[in-house]
Design a protein around this motif. Structure first.
Motif, PDB file in Angstrom:
ATOM      1  N   ARG A  70     -35.679  11.222  19.766  1.00 33.70           N
ATOM      2  CA  ARG A  70     -35.645  12.616  19.320  1.00 33.70           C
ATOM      3  C   ARG A  70     -35.627  13.521  20.531  1.00 33.70           C
ATOM      4  NH1 ARG A  70     -40.741  13.238  15.673  1.00 33.70           N
ATOM      5  NH2 ARG A  70     -41.416  11.576  17.060  1.00 33.70           N
ATOM      6  N   VAL A  71     -34.842  14.576  20.440  1.00 36.12           N
ATOM      7  CA  VAL A  71     -34.792  15.566  21.523  1.00 36.12           C
ATOM      8  C   VAL A  71     -35.480  16.831  21.029  1.00 36.12           C
ATOM      9  CG1 VAL A  71     -33.285  16.989  22.962  1.00 36.12           C
ATOM     10  CG2 VAL A  71     -32.676  14.614  22.488  1.00 36.12           C
ATOM     11  N   PHE A  72     -36.418  17.334  21.800  1.00 35.69           N
ATOM     12  CA  PHE A  72     -37.148  18.563  21.472  1.00 35.69           C
ATOM     13  C   PHE A  72     -36.686  19.660  22.423  1.00 35.69           C
ATOM     14  CE2 PHE A  72     -40.811  17.247  18.738  1.00 35.69           C
ATOM     15  CZ  PHE A  72     -40.520  15.894  18.668  1.00 35.69           C
ATOM     16  N   LEU A  73     -36.159  20.728  21.860  1.00 36.90           N
ATOM     17  CA  LEU A  73     -35.740  21.862  22.684  1.00 36.90           C
ATOM     18  C   LEU A  73     -36.815  22.943  22.607  1.00 36.90           C
ATOM     19  CD1 LEU A  73     -31.978  22.190  21.608  1.00 36.90           C
ATOM     20  CD2 LEU A  73     -32.901  21.013  23.608  1.00 36.90           C
ATOM     21  N   VAL A  74     -37.386  23.254  23.749  1.00 39.07           N
ATOM     22  CA  VAL A  74     -38.415  24.292  23.799  1.00 39.07           C
ATOM     23  C   VAL A  74     -37.718  25.626  24.042  1.00 39.07           C
ATOM     24  CG1 VAL A  74     -40.397  25.176  25.079  1.00 39.07           C
ATOM     25  CG2 VAL A  74     -40.161  22.712  24.675  1.00 39.07           C
ATOM     26  N   CYS A  75     -37.685  26.473  22.994  1.00 40.83           N
ATOM     27  CA  CYS A  75     -36.858  27.679  23.057  1.00 40.83           C
ATOM     28  C   CYS A  75     -37.697  28.934  23.229  1.00 40.83           C
ATOM     29  CB  CYS A  75     -36.051  27.823  21.776  1.00 40.83           C
ATOM     30  SG  CYS A  75     -35.118  26.350  21.376  1.00 40.83           S
ATOM     31  N   ARG A  76     -37.249  29.758  24.089  1.00 42.44           N
ATOM     32  CA  ARG A  76     -37.738  31.127  24.198  1.00 42.44           C
ATOM     33  C   ARG A  76     -36.611  31.877  24.896  1.00 42.44           C
ATOM     34  NH1 ARG A  76     -42.203  34.647  24.263  1.00 42.44           N
ATOM     35  NH2 ARG A  76     -42.013  36.127  25.962  1.00 42.44           N
ATOM     36  N   GLU A  77     -35.929  32.724  24.118  1.00 34.75           N
ATOM     37  CA  GLU A  77     -34.710  33.377  24.619  1.00 34.75           C
ATOM     38  C   GLU A  77     -34.900  34.020  25.975  1.00 34.75           C
ATOM     39  OE1 GLU A  77     -32.782  36.202  22.023  1.00 34.75           O
ATOM     40  OE2 GLU A  77     -32.844  34.730  20.382  1.00 34.75           O
ATOM     41  N   GLU A  78     -36.003  34.757  26.114  1.00 34.05           N
ATOM     42  CA  GLU A  78     -36.254  35.492  27.350  1.00 34.05           C
ATOM     43  C   GLU A  78     -36.151  34.568  28.567  1.00 34.05           C
ATOM     44  OE1 GLU A  78     -40.358  36.406  27.687  1.00 34.05           O
ATOM     45  OE2 GLU A  78     -40.119  37.409  29.629  1.00 34.05           O
ATOM     46  N   PHE A  79     -36.563  33.312  28.410  1.00 34.92           N
ATOM     47  CA  PHE A  79     -36.598  32.392  29.548  1.00 34.92           C
ATOM     48  C   PHE A  79     -35.370  31.495  29.658  1.00 34.92           C
ATOM     49  CE2 PHE A  79     -41.541  32.233  29.497  1.00 34.92           C
ATOM     50  CZ  PHE A  79     -41.597  33.369  30.289  1.00 34.92           C
ATOM     51  N   PHE A  80     -34.848  31.060  28.529  1.00 38.37           N
ATOM     52  CA  PHE A  80     -33.881  29.962  28.620  1.00 38.37           C
ATOM     53  C   PHE A  80     -32.494  30.295  28.101  1.00 38.37           C
ATOM     54  CE2 PHE A  80     -38.123  27.813  28.226  1.00 38.37           C
ATOM     55  CZ  PHE A  80     -38.225  27.506  29.577  1.00 38.37           C
ATOM     56  N   ASP A  81     -32.325  31.470  27.536  1.00 43.28           N
ATOM     57  CA  ASP A  81     -30.995  31.821  27.049  1.00 43.28           C
ATOM     58  C   ASP A  81     -30.152  32.313  28.229  1.00 43.28           C
ATOM     59  OD1 ASP A  81     -28.846  32.296  25.451  1.00 43.28           O
ATOM     60  OD2 ASP A  81     -29.543  34.248  24.760  1.00 43.28           O
ATOM     61  N   ARG A  82     -29.901  31.389  29.150  1.00 45.79           N
ATOM     62  CA  ARG A  82     -29.128  31.717  30.356  1.00 45.79           C
ATOM     63  C   ARG A  82     -28.155  30.573  30.601  1.00 45.79           C
ATOM     64  NH1 ARG A  82     -34.326  33.530  34.196  1.00 45.79           N
ATOM     65  NH2 ARG A  82     -35.324  34.736  32.532  1.00 45.79           N
ATOM     66  N   ARG A  83     -27.104  30.889  31.338  1.00 47.78           N
ATOM     67  CA  ARG A  83     -26.079  29.870  31.596  1.00 47.78           C
ATOM     68  C   ARG A  83     -26.592  28.754  32.504  1.00 47.78           C
ATOM     69  NH1 ARG A  83     -22.713  28.681  28.093  1.00 47.78           N
ATOM     70  NH2 ARG A  83     -22.183  30.561  26.986  1.00 47.78           N
ATOM     71  N   ALA A  84     -27.258  29.157  33.599  1.00 51.06           N
ATOM     72  CA  ALA A  84     -27.678  28.157  34.591  1.00 51.06           C
ATOM     73  C   ALA A  84     -29.188  27.950  34.491  1.00 51.06           C
ATOM     74  CB  ALA A  84     -27.294  28.635  35.988  1.00 51.06           C
ATOM     75  N   PRO A  85     -29.652  26.741  34.785  1.00 52.23           N
ATOM     76  CA  PRO A  85     -31.065  26.448  34.535  1.00 52.23           C
ATOM     77  C   PRO A  85     -32.052  27.023  35.552  1.00 52.23           C
ATOM     78  CG  PRO A  85     -29.953  24.496  35.354  1.00 52.23           C
ATOM     79  CD  PRO A  85     -28.902  25.535  35.138  1.00 52.23           C
TER      80      PRO A  85
END
Ligand code: ADP
Ligand code: GLC
Length: 480
Positions: free
Chosen positions: A85-100
């Motif tokens: 299972r893959v868990f994606l930890v989402c928070r737009e402010e932090f991760f909604d970006r093109r590069a990591p």
């Protein structure tokens, strides 16, 4: 066993380098062995857009305490494979970006908050969910806070969220060092801001925490495990690594044959195997065409696919620019990163476009075409924890030219030093030594039977992840 991996990259959802390939292949291999495997990565925009993740159920809403702030996020889950299972930890402010990690040359200013949040969100899922992890396996600095967070959760609340923690160093050159005030964002007790804790020259060093607080520490090749205990390779953490000398083990990465296999590779114009190399010629012709080189060129093609950083020895290649211009050979470089290196490589291909081709981008199909179509793969790294491309090269019948460091030294055998066993050529990590080995490469290429023998020996090697996964499996069992 219930095994939880935590990392900042996972192929095919986010990849900037070998970390993504290694975590993907290891977690899949462990799942295939029947373990119950979960992998946590940040919910980057590209990961959320991936077809596997689209429509993934929202599993949990989590809140993490960073200093005096409570930050919330969503955790989405999907299963791309049995037992995984893959868990994606989402928070737009932090991760909604093109590069990591950053924009071009600069890291994002909020990286500390981003990855502290990521680690704390994983703790929350472990606490709220029903994962009951036997082993939490953390990769590199982005996940390095977890062992100490889990330890503290146990101390403070008396709950065991993981029986054992493992920390793997994929690259000690990136440590997650932040200003001292960042420590407050971890909400860890003050006594951990100490020389025996996360404090490091009046700053906080997340990787140091991973090394000190995990139950076991691993790195990705036996030689690198020794190297990082020396000032030359330890990047200032050699003393810290030495304190774990009895617990640190170097386990080589492998090749994920579902992705990197010339006999089945869907990204290639033609497939081939050691028994029938005809397809390799087709790929070579396509590579010449894509680079705009003359179609009838019969000399050696040197290929490079790399992040453009000091690590990869690109400056040794640039110092030998005259070699590539003067000799009857071709050079193709795929890589992006350091602006100066990009500029100099572009300059070189502008001077001799008929001989040197440079593409400054991330291009998965092109990376496969280079592995398959080139005659030599050049990887003269200054240091290399493991390195994957030199293994891919051997599997693809493309003779690797590597420097004698880290995992490169552990996975390539020099054909001049060991004529009966050689699978590549080796130099020291400097420009003059690279020049010597490039000359040796020309000689090897002109001796077709000898070149073919080196190629065949490389293709016959077993770099499968089965071996590597068995090593981790043993380590987990032992630690438990
Ligand atoms: P590192 O992790 O230090 O970058 P590795 O050799 O372990 O080095 O892994 C690099 C991985 O990244 C390989 O799979 C390689 O093909 C890939 N890669 C690097 N640069 C590019 C690029 N520009 N385009 C496509 N793939 C790339
Ligand atoms: C790091 C290292 C590389 C290694 C990869 C996967 O990015 O630089 O040598 O192969 O991690 O472990």
């Amino acid at each position: 066993m219930k095994i939880v991996h935590v990392a900042s990259e996972l192929f095919p959802y986010m990849k900037t380098g070998g970390l993504a390939d290694a975590v993907a292949a290891l977690s899949s291999a462990l799942a295939d062995k029947g373990h119950d495997v979960a992998v946590f990565i940040p919910g980057y925009r590209v990961a959320l857009e991936h077809k596997d993740a689209v429509g993934a159920a929202r599993k949990l809403r989590v809140k993490a305490e960073l200093g005096n702030d409570f930050l919330s996020g969503d955790v989405r889950v999907f299963s791309p494979r049995k037992n995984l299972r893959v868990f994606l930890v989402c928070r737009e402010e932090f991760f909604d970006r093109r590069a990591p990690y950053g924009n071009g040359e600069r890291d994002y200013e909020d990286n500390a908050d981003r990855f502290i949040f990521f680690c704390k969100a994983v703790v929350e899922v472990l606490r709220l969910g029903d994962l009951q992890a036997d082993v939490v396996h953390c990769h590199d600095w982005q996940a390095a806070l977890l062992p100490v967070l889990l330890r503290e959760a146990e101390r403070r609340h008396g709950v065991t969220l993981a029986l054992k923690t493992i920390f793997t160093i994929h690259n000690i050159a990136y440590q997650g060092v932040f200003p001292a005030k960042t420590f407050a964002r971890t909400n860890l007790p003050d006594e951990l801001y100490h020389i025996d804790g996360l404090e490091y020259y009046s700053q906080i060093n997340l990787m140091k925490g991973g090394i000190l607080f995990a139950d076991r520490v691993t790195t990705v090749s036996p030689r690198y495990a020794k190297e990082i205990q020396t000032p030359e390779f330890g990047c200032g953490l050699d003393g810290v690594v030495q304190t774990r000398a009895d617990d640190i083990v170097g386990l080589l990465n492998g090749v994920d044959s579902a992705v990197w296999n010339p006999a089945t590779d869907p990204l290639l114009p033609a497939r081939y195997s050691a028994r029938d190399l005809a397809g390799k010629k087709v790929n070579r012709a396509e590579l010449l065409r894509r680079c705009g080189f003359a179609a009838d060129f019969s000399g050696p093609i040197f290929g490079i696919v790399a992040r453009l950083t000091e690590q990869k020895g690109i400056d040794f290649v640039l110092a030998n620019a005259d070699f590539f211009i003067a000799q009857e050979c071709r050079l193709v470089v795929l890589g992006s990163g350091d602006q100066r290196m990009e500029g100099e490589l572009r300059g070189l291909s502008d001077v001799a476009p008929q001989k040197v081709h440079f593409a400054a981008k991330l291009d998965e199909p092109m990376s496969h075409l280079i592995e398959a179509g080139a005659d030599f793969f050049v990887m003269p790294s200054v240091f290399e924890p493991c390195g994957l491309n030199q293994m891919y090269s051997q599997v693809y019948g493309t003779v690797p030219i590597v420097s004698r460091v880290g995992g490169l030294a552990d996975t390539v055998i020099d054909a001049d030093e060991k004529p009966a066993a050689g699978t590549g050529l080796m130099c020291e990590p400097d420009a003059a030594s690279l020049r010597d080995v490039l000359q040796r490469a020309l000689m090897l290429f002109s001796d077709r039977p000898r070149y073919a023998a080196v190629q065949q020996r490389g293709m016959a090697r077993d770099f499968s992840w089965k071996l590597a996964a068995a090593g981790y499996d043993r380590l987990y069992q032992e630690s438990l």
